[in-house]
Motif scaffolding. Structure first.
Motif, PDB file in Angstrom:
ATOM      1  N   LEU A   1     -14.238  -7.049  -6.815  1.00 47.15           N
ATOM      2  CA  LEU A   1     -12.788  -7.213  -6.679  1.00 47.15           C
ATOM      3  C   LEU A   1     -11.963  -6.203  -7.491  1.00 47.15           C
ATOM      4  CD1 LEU A   1     -12.516 -11.125  -6.540  1.00 47.15           C
ATOM      5  CD2 LEU A   1     -12.238  -9.505  -4.644  1.00 47.15           C
ATOM      6  N   PRO A   2     -12.388  -5.840  -8.707  1.00 49.88           N
ATOM      7  CA  PRO A   2     -11.578  -4.867  -9.454  1.00 49.88           C
ATOM      8  C   PRO A   2     -11.436  -3.530  -8.716  1.00 49.88           C
ATOM      9  CG  PRO A   2     -13.145  -5.944 -10.914  1.00 49.88           C
ATOM     10  CD  PRO A   2     -13.491  -6.380  -9.529  1.00 49.88           C
ATOM     11  N   TRP A   3     -12.365  -3.241  -7.802  1.00 48.85           N
ATOM     12  CA  TRP A   3     -12.325  -1.970  -7.057  1.00 48.85           C
ATOM     13  C   TRP A   3     -11.874  -2.168  -5.611  1.00 48.85           C
ATOM     14  CZ3 TRP A   3     -16.137  -2.957 -10.661  1.00 48.85           C
ATOM     15  CH2 TRP A   3     -16.242  -2.045 -11.713  1.00 48.85           C
ATOM     16  N   GLN A   4     -11.298  -3.343  -5.311  1.00 48.03           N
ATOM     17  CA  GLN A   4     -10.980  -3.627  -3.907  1.00 48.03           C
ATOM     18  C   GLN A   4     -10.097  -2.526  -3.336  1.00 48.03           C
ATOM     19  OE1 GLN A   4      -7.915  -7.126  -3.723  1.00 48.03           O
ATOM     20  NE2 GLN A   4      -9.008  -7.278  -5.657  1.00 48.03           N
ATOM     21  N   ASP A   5     -10.274  -2.268  -2.023  1.00 44.42           N
ATOM     22  CA  ASP A   5      -9.503  -1.176  -1.433  1.00 44.42           C
ATOM     23  C   ASP A   5      -8.030  -1.584  -1.374  1.00 44.42           C
ATOM     24  OD1 ASP A   5      -8.773  -2.499   0.948  1.00 44.42           O
ATOM     25  OD2 ASP A   5     -10.739  -2.070   1.817  1.00 44.42           O
ATOM     26  N   GLY A   6      -7.178  -0.586  -1.163  1.00 41.02           N
ATOM     27  CA  GLY A   6      -5.739  -0.838  -1.247  1.00 41.02           C
ATOM     28  C   GLY A   6      -5.169  -1.663  -0.091  1.00 41.02           C
TER      29      GLY A   6
ATOM     30  N   ASN B   1       1.807  -6.481  -1.357  1.00 38.51           N
ATOM     31  CA  ASN B   1       3.071  -5.841  -1.757  1.00 38.51           C
ATOM     32  C   ASN B   1       4.117  -5.956  -0.650  1.00 38.51           C
ATOM     33  OD1 ASN B   1       2.130  -5.192  -4.258  1.00 38.51           O
ATOM     34  ND2 ASN B   1       1.314  -3.207  -3.620  1.00 38.51           N
ATOM     35  N   ASN B   2       3.692  -5.861   0.611  1.00 38.71           N
ATOM     36  CA  ASN B   2       4.657  -6.015   1.718  1.00 38.71           C
ATOM     37  C   ASN B   2       5.272  -7.405   1.722  1.00 38.71           C
ATOM     38  OD1 ASN B   2       4.336  -3.461   2.643  1.00 38.71           O
ATOM     39  ND2 ASN B   2       2.778  -3.990   4.170  1.00 38.71           N
ATOM     40  N   LEU B   3       4.401  -8.398   1.525  1.00 39.79           N
ATOM     41  CA  LEU B   3       4.924  -9.774   1.509  1.00 39.79           C
ATOM     42  C   LEU B   3       5.857  -9.985   0.318  1.00 39.79           C
ATOM     43  CD1 LEU B   3       1.707 -11.754   2.517  1.00 39.79           C
ATOM     44  CD2 LEU B   3       3.869 -11.703   3.785  1.00 39.79           C
ATOM     45  N   VAL B   4       5.488  -9.381  -0.809  1.00 35.66           N
ATOM     46  CA  VAL B   4       6.345  -9.524  -1.995  1.00 35.66           C
ATOM     47  C   VAL B   4       7.707  -8.886  -1.717  1.00 35.66           C
ATOM     48  CG1 VAL B   4       6.623  -8.870  -4.424  1.00 35.66           C
ATOM     49  CG2 VAL B   4       4.407  -9.673  -3.602  1.00 35.66           C
ATOM     50  N   SER B   5       7.715  -7.667  -1.146  1.00 29.40           N
ATOM     51  CA  SER B   5       9.013  -7.012  -0.862  1.00 29.40           C
ATOM     52  C   SER B   5       9.820  -7.844   0.130  1.00 29.40           C
ATOM     53  CB  SER B   5       8.846  -5.638  -0.222  1.00 29.40           C
ATOM     54  OG  SER B   5       7.861  -4.938  -0.855  1.00 29.40           O
TER      55      SER B   5
ATOM     56  N   VAL C   1      -9.923 -15.442  -8.664  1.00 21.16           N
ATOM     57  CA  VAL C   1      -8.592 -15.177  -9.241  1.00 21.16           C
ATOM     58  C   VAL C   1      -8.148 -13.723  -9.044  1.00 21.16           C
ATOM     59  CG1 VAL C   1      -9.630 -14.947 -11.551  1.00 21.16           C
ATOM     60  CG2 VAL C   1      -7.189 -15.323 -11.349  1.00 21.16           C
ATOM     61  N   LEU C   2      -9.102 -12.793  -8.989  1.00 24.41           N
ATOM     62  CA  LEU C   2      -8.713 -11.382  -8.841  1.00 24.41           C
ATOM     63  C   LEU C   2      -8.673 -10.950  -7.367  1.00 24.41           C
ATOM     64  CD1 LEU C   2     -10.741  -9.972 -11.871  1.00 24.41           C
ATOM     65  CD2 LEU C   2      -8.281 -10.403 -11.765  1.00 24.41           C
ATOM     66  N   SER C   3      -8.754 -11.907  -6.452  1.00 24.48           N
ATOM     67  CA  SER C   3      -8.569 -11.618  -5.019  1.00 24.48           C
ATOM     68  C   SER C   3      -7.132 -12.003  -4.656  1.00 24.48           C
ATOM     69  CB  SER C   3      -9.542 -12.463  -4.200  1.00 24.48           C
ATOM     70  OG  SER C   3      -9.084 -13.808  -4.184  1.00 24.48           O
ATOM     71  N   SER C   4      -6.823 -11.959  -3.372  1.00 24.36           N
ATOM     72  CA  SER C   4      -5.467 -12.346  -2.945  1.00 24.36           C
ATOM     73  C   SER C   4      -5.131 -13.784  -3.349  1.00 24.36           C
ATOM     74  CB  SER C   4      -5.334 -12.177  -1.432  1.00 24.36           C
ATOM     75  OG  SER C   4      -6.399 -12.836  -0.809  1.00 24.36           O
TER      76      SER C   4
ATOM     77  N   LEU D   1       0.728 -14.178  -8.150  1.00 24.90           N
ATOM     78  CA  LEU D   1       1.041 -13.522  -9.430  1.00 24.90           C
ATOM     79  C   LEU D   1       1.977 -12.340  -9.213  1.00 24.90           C
ATOM     80  CD1 LEU D   1      -2.498 -13.807 -11.050  1.00 24.90           C
ATOM     81  CD2 LEU D   1      -0.429 -15.087 -11.687  1.00 24.90           C
ATOM     82  N   ALA D   2       1.774 -11.602  -8.131  1.00 20.87           N
ATOM     83  CA  ALA D   2       2.692 -10.487  -7.836  1.00 20.87           C
ATOM     84  C   ALA D   2       4.078 -11.024  -7.509  1.00 20.87           C
ATOM     85  CB  ALA D   2       2.147  -9.665  -6.667  1.00 20.87           C
ATOM     86  N   MET D   3       4.136 -12.140  -6.790  1.00 21.99           N
ATOM     87  CA  MET D   3       5.447 -12.738  -6.480  1.00 21.99           C
ATOM     88  C   MET D   3       6.187 -13.100  -7.765  1.00 21.99           C
ATOM     89  SD  MET D   3       6.181 -12.957  -3.232  1.00 21.99           S
ATOM     90  CE  MET D   3       7.433 -14.189  -3.102  1.00 21.99           C
ATOM     91  N   ALA D   4       5.442 -13.538  -8.764  1.00 20.49           N
ATOM     92  CA  ALA D   4       6.074 -13.949 -10.028  1.00 20.49           C
ATOM     93  C   ALA D   4       6.395 -12.761 -10.920  1.00 20.49           C
ATOM     94  CB  ALA D   4       5.163 -14.923 -10.757  1.00 20.49           C
ATOM     95  N   GLY D   5       6.127 -11.564 -10.438  1.00 13.40           N
ATOM     96  CA  GLY D   5       6.515 -10.377 -11.198  1.00 13.40           C
ATOM     97  C   GLY D   5       5.440  -9.817 -12.102  1.00 13.40           C
ATOM     98  N   HIS D   6       4.215 -10.319 -11.996  1.00 16.94           N
ATOM     99  CA  HIS D   6       3.144  -9.807 -12.857  1.00 16.94           C
ATOM    100  C   HIS D   6       2.551  -8.531 -12.257  1.00 16.94           C
ATOM    101  CE1 HIS D   6       3.613 -13.503 -14.965  1.00 16.94           C
ATOM    102  NE2 HIS D   6       3.162 -14.238 -13.963  1.00 16.94           N
ATOM    103  N   ASP D   7       2.066  -7.679 -13.152  1.00 21.35           N
ATOM    104  CA  ASP D   7       1.547  -6.374 -12.731  1.00 21.35           C
ATOM    105  C   ASP D   7       0.067  -6.541 -12.311  1.00 21.35           C
ATOM    106  OD1 ASP D   7       0.568  -3.833 -12.492  1.00 21.35           O
ATOM    107  OD2 ASP D   7       1.480  -3.081 -14.350  1.00 21.35           O
ATOM    108  N   ILE D   8      -0.152  -6.684 -11.007  1.00 19.30           N
ATOM    109  CA  ILE D   8      -1.522  -6.971 -10.548  1.00 19.30           C
ATOM    110  C   ILE D   8      -2.414  -5.740 -10.645  1.00 19.30           C
ATOM    111  CG2 ILE D   8      -0.923  -8.975  -9.137  1.00 19.30           C
ATOM    112  CD1 ILE D   8      -1.075  -7.179  -6.650  1.00 19.30           C
ATOM    113  N   ASN D   9      -1.800  -4.551 -10.633  1.00 22.30           N
ATOM    114  CA  ASN D   9      -2.644  -3.352 -10.796  1.00 22.30           C
ATOM    115  C   ASN D   9      -3.226  -3.304 -12.207  1.00 22.30           C
ATOM    116  OD1 ASN D   9      -2.287  -2.402  -8.209  1.00 22.30           O
ATOM    117  ND2 ASN D   9      -0.306  -1.507  -8.738  1.00 22.30           N
TER     118      ASN D   9
END
Ligand code: PA5
Length: 465
Positions: free
Chosen positions: A56-61, A68-72, A214-217, A223-231
């Motif tokens: 998971l840490p190396w999952q493709d983009g 990120n699209n859903l978050v935007s 936890v490190l998957s979607s 977590l991204a929705m809540a503003g955390h830096d998932i990268n």
């Protein structure tokens, strides 16, 4: 990078520090040899693509781009994200959000830095779910239904209730857009429904189980929705995955953690207490409790023989539990290993004012900081245990950031599968939870489960007072 890396200190598991209950040189050497075989087993599991979480840490983009699209799309339109999920579909999200936004995050108003609240509804408790649904402004709420199997009764009941409410309020099309699934990419009722009805759906790779997700979607989207830096979370996990891939026992924090915990268990230490000296890490301790319990508590070994193994993980908080469970840890049965989580930089500090210099109960505190106090308490507790010959591990965190949490989450997952290899069991399944699920289906009238209804305990017995 060293100042940004977490450190695992196992000195208080060694005889030279704590005396006879600790491991002597010979025992450590034996563990070192045992971990050579563990390393080979894990390498084989990775080669067989069984340890999906390790990738998971190396999952493709692609998946992060979808996230990120859903978050935007949603970030500015909503104030609340409700996660409908249970167990591994819930605990990791809570752990990271609580660590970064604090234990009071849901009780206090949202801030610029914390633009929306994540509510993790992880039970089929009507009292609890009713009060959440009725208090949230549904026009400003998005739902994320998280279920790997797509069939978990608790989560499916929540989904059906929410669906119907939203349909009535917003109409079917708009209602459907307010619900995002996270599920297996190919299988299960949620995936089928996503395809049939057009729900937005994120993928949880088939080879990643709930408690390792936890490190998957599963975790990354909320977590991204809540503003955390998932990268940064993934970058931290990558850094730790590299540390956990080295064969040398003494350099591999996951192997040390597993070896200390399992050798303690072999010496009748049936309880592993995860005790952060940080209130905001209590969620992380609870996430670990599930990971350790569900992964290692097993009846059968890999040869199918009865072994009945597992170590009971318990969550505690320092310094709070110094006034609750510590008495038991210090003087109760010699059946525990403690694991402290300590923090170098609390990010915020409070100076304790000098107000009553003439009174010893206050004067020694004046002019010191609150972080000095809690750090002293953590150190004092580990020392007190060591002086009584009681072992402990300490994980030292430089600060609480996404990067550090990514390291910690990965290390504990890698340690869990290493412990599974030491016990010669499968740490990725959970056959023991099936029977109660089937009995529930029987009781709830699911077709095909009639025989289980007949097996249920009868309630009326002469043994009721
Ligand atoms: O770790 C696990 O596999 C479990 O705790 C699951 O996460 C939990 O049972 C929920 O399952 P699902 O995601 O299929 O709804």
């Amino acid at each position: 990078m060293a100042d940004k890396s977490i450190i695992l200190d196992y000195s208080c598991c060694l005889a030279e520090i704590i005396g006879g209950n600790g491991l002597n040189r010979e025992q450590v050497d034996r563990l070192e040899k045992e971990m050579v075989a563990v390393h080979e087993k894990l390498a084989q599991m990775r080669a067989d693509d069984i340890l999906g979480f390790w990738n998971l840490p190396w999952q493709d983009g692609l998946e992060t781009a979808k996230i990120n699209n859903l978050v935007s799309k949603w970030r500015d339109k909503i104030d609340n994200l409700v996660v409908l999920g249970i167990g591994g579909s819930a605990l990791g999200t809570t752990a990271v959000d609580m660590a970064l936004h604090g234990v009071w995050r849901l009780a206090l108003p949202a801030t610029g830095q914390r633009p929306l609240k994540i509510w993790v509804a992880d039970n089929s408790d009507p009292r609890n779910f009713y009060s959440l649904l009725n208090r949230l402004d549904q026009d400003r709420t998005l739902y994320n239904v998280v279920s790997k199997s797509g069939s978990t009764a608790e989560t499916m009941s929540q989904f059906l209730i929410v669906s119907e409410r939203l349909n009535k309020k917003l109409g079917r099309e708009k209602a459907q857009s307010r619900i995002i699934f996270t599920t297996d990419p190919q299988e299960g009722a949620l995936r089928y429904l996503a395809e049939r009805e057009g729900y937005a759906a994120l993928d949880l790779p088939s080879n990643v189980g709930g408690r390792y997700s936890v490190l998957s979607s599963v975790g990354l989207f909320p977590l991204a929705m809540a503003g955390h830096d998932i990268n940064a979370l993934l970058e931290g996990a990558r850094a730790m995955a590299e540390r956990c891939a080295v064969p040398e026992f003494a350099k591999n924090p996951a192997y040390i953690f597993a070896a200390m915990a399992i050798s303690a268990w072999r010496a009748q230490r049936n309880v592993l207490v995860m005790m952060p000296y940080v209130s905001d890490l209590f969620g992380l301790a609870q996430w670990f409790v599930q990971l350790w319990a569900e992964s290692l508590g097993k009846r059968f070994n890999l040869a199918g023989e009865d072994v009945f193994v597992g170590q009971t993980a318990v969550a505690a908080t320092g310094a709070t539990d110094q006034h609750s469970q510590l008495q038991l840890f210090m003087e109760g049965p010699q059946d525990k290993l403690l694991c402290f989580l300590s923090l170098d930089n609390y990010g915020r500090d409070l100076e304790i004012p000098c107000l009553y210099d003439d009174m010893p109960a206050f004067s020694y505190l004046g002019g010191r900081s609150m972080s000095e106090l809690i750090q002293s308490e953590a150190r004092a507790t580990a020392s007190a245990l060591a002086l009584e010959g009681r072992p402990s591990l300490s994980i030292r965190l430089p600060s609480i950031t996404e990067h550090i949490l990514g390291q910690l989450l990965f290390m504990l997952q890698a340690a869990t599968v290493a412990a599974g290899a030491m016990l010669n069991i499968n740490p990725l399944d959970q056959p023991g939870v099936e029977l109660s699920k089937k009995l529930t289906y029987g009781l709830m009238g699911r077709s095909g489960y009639e025989e289980f209804k007949a097996k249920l305990l009868k309630q009326a017995t002469p043994y009721i007072v």
